[in-house]
Enzyme design. Structure first.
Site, PDB file in Angstrom:
ATOM      1  N   ASP A  61       8.176  25.284   0.181  1.00 43.66           N
ATOM      2  CA  ASP A  61       9.105  24.410   0.917  1.00 43.66           C
ATOM      3  C   ASP A  61       8.553  23.037   1.291  1.00 43.66           C
ATOM      4  O   ASP A  61       8.833  22.527   2.395  1.00 43.66           O
ATOM      5  CB  ASP A  61       9.607  25.142   2.183  1.00 43.66           C
ATOM      6  N   LYS A 116      15.521  29.369  -2.274  1.00 40.25           N
ATOM      7  CA  LYS A 116      15.593  30.643  -1.559  1.00 40.25           C
ATOM      8  C   LYS A 116      16.445  30.465  -0.302  1.00 40.25           C
ATOM      9  O   LYS A 116      16.314  29.473   0.399  1.00 40.25           O
ATOM     10  CB  LYS A 116      14.181  31.147  -1.199  1.00 40.25           C
ATOM     11  N   CYS A 142       7.975  30.159   7.002  1.00 44.36           N
ATOM     12  CA  CYS A 142       8.227  30.541   5.590  1.00 44.36           C
ATOM     13  C   CYS A 142       6.966  30.956   4.846  1.00 44.36           C
ATOM     14  O   CYS A 142       7.032  31.811   3.958  1.00 44.36           O
ATOM     15  CB  CYS A 142       8.933  29.411   4.871  1.00 44.36           C
TER      16      CYS A 142
HETATM   17  N1  TIU Z   1      10.147  26.549   5.389  1.00 42.70           N
HETATM   18  C1  TIU Z   1      10.159  26.969   6.657  1.00 42.70           C
HETATM   19  O1  TIU Z   1       9.144  27.282   7.244  1.00 42.70           O
HETATM   20  N2  TIU Z   1      11.392  26.976   7.320  1.00 42.70           N
HETATM   21  C2  TIU Z   1      11.541  26.746   8.653  1.00 42.70           C
HETATM   22  O2  TIU Z   1      12.656  26.764   9.164  1.00 42.70           O
HETATM   23  N3  TIU Z   1      10.405  26.495   9.358  1.00 42.70           N
HETATM   24  C3  TIU Z   1      10.312  26.125  10.654  1.00 42.70           C
HETATM   25  O3  TIU Z   1       9.190  26.071  11.175  1.00 42.70           O
HETATM   26  N4  TIU Z   1      11.408  25.805  11.325  1.00 42.70           N
END
Ligand code: TIU
Length: 220
Positions: free
Chosen positions: A24, A129, A162
């Protein structure tokens, strides 16, 4: 197997069956005006790891090992975004609403793109995802099995959300997991530290962690 210096003990890397997962590293989490920002976070912390993640990607490309880039992104009709996720809390914008980089966390919008410095190249897998974990509703396990992958090296954001969820999912599916600790970041310094401590405790209950330099040194 090649032993990599790591916490809590050396990580046995299998050069023929190892893939990198970059979680991400998309504009929605790293740049102002995206999803991370909408939740009230200081996104500048995350941009700081871009050079190290680029170094890690470069290391894998040099070795010729597989690279998977994930993005947390929903279908434009939000049919894969549970109301429980969309309606939770009081963000400044909700998933699917129009922000500075298009609709938040929606596939194909500018905010869902990986930051330019880490852009995937031909032959690398890019996986959207709907959840925090990379195995939920993605078919990734079958794909990795088809590639003969048994070892996964992790980078990306955020460490305790994530990245940790994906690493726990991978651990339960039998993968040997290594987190590159200077190629991951959280909006909260204390959560990053706690996540790495939890992952590596109890004899690597979830997996190992190491800085990029230890990985590079083992192949210098
Ligand atoms: N990619 C991921 O970690 N999604 C989140 O929403 N992370 C947060 O820390 N908010």
């Amino acid at each position: 197997m090649i032993d990599i210096k790591a916490r809590p003990f050396p990580y046995p890397l299998d050069p023929d069956h190892t893939a990198l997962v970059v979680i991400d590293m998309q504009r929605d989490f790293i740049e102002p005006g995206g999803f991370g920002d909408s939740l009230g976070n200081d996104v500048a912390r995350l941009a700081a790891i871009i050079p190290t993640v680029a170094g890690l990607i470069g290391f894998f490309r040099k070795q010729g090992w597989p690279i998977i880039h994930t993005r947390e992104a929903h279908k434009p009709d939000l049919s894969d975004c549970p109301p429980a996720k969309r309606n939770r809390g009081t963000p400044s914008l909700r998933i699917g609403e129009e922000g500075a980089m298009g609709r938040l966390l929606v596939t194909g919008e500018p905010g869902s793109q990986i930051v330019p410095a880490l852009a995937p190249i031909d032959g690398e897998i890019v996986l959207d995802k709907p959840g925090k974990g990379m195995f939920y509703a993605t078919g990734l396990h079958e794909k990795l099995q088809g590639m003969g992958i048994t070892h996964l090296v992790f980078a990306g954001v955020t460490t305790e959300v994530c990245v940790q969820t994906s690493m726990r999912e991978a651990n339960d599916r039998g993968y040997e997991c290594l987190l590159v600790e200077d190629a991951t970041e959280s909006y909260f310094a204390e959560f990053k530290k706690a996540a790495i401590d939890m992952i590596t405790a109890q004899g690597a209950i979830v997996g190992w962690s190491t800085p990029l330099a230890n990985l590079e040194e083992a192949f210098a």
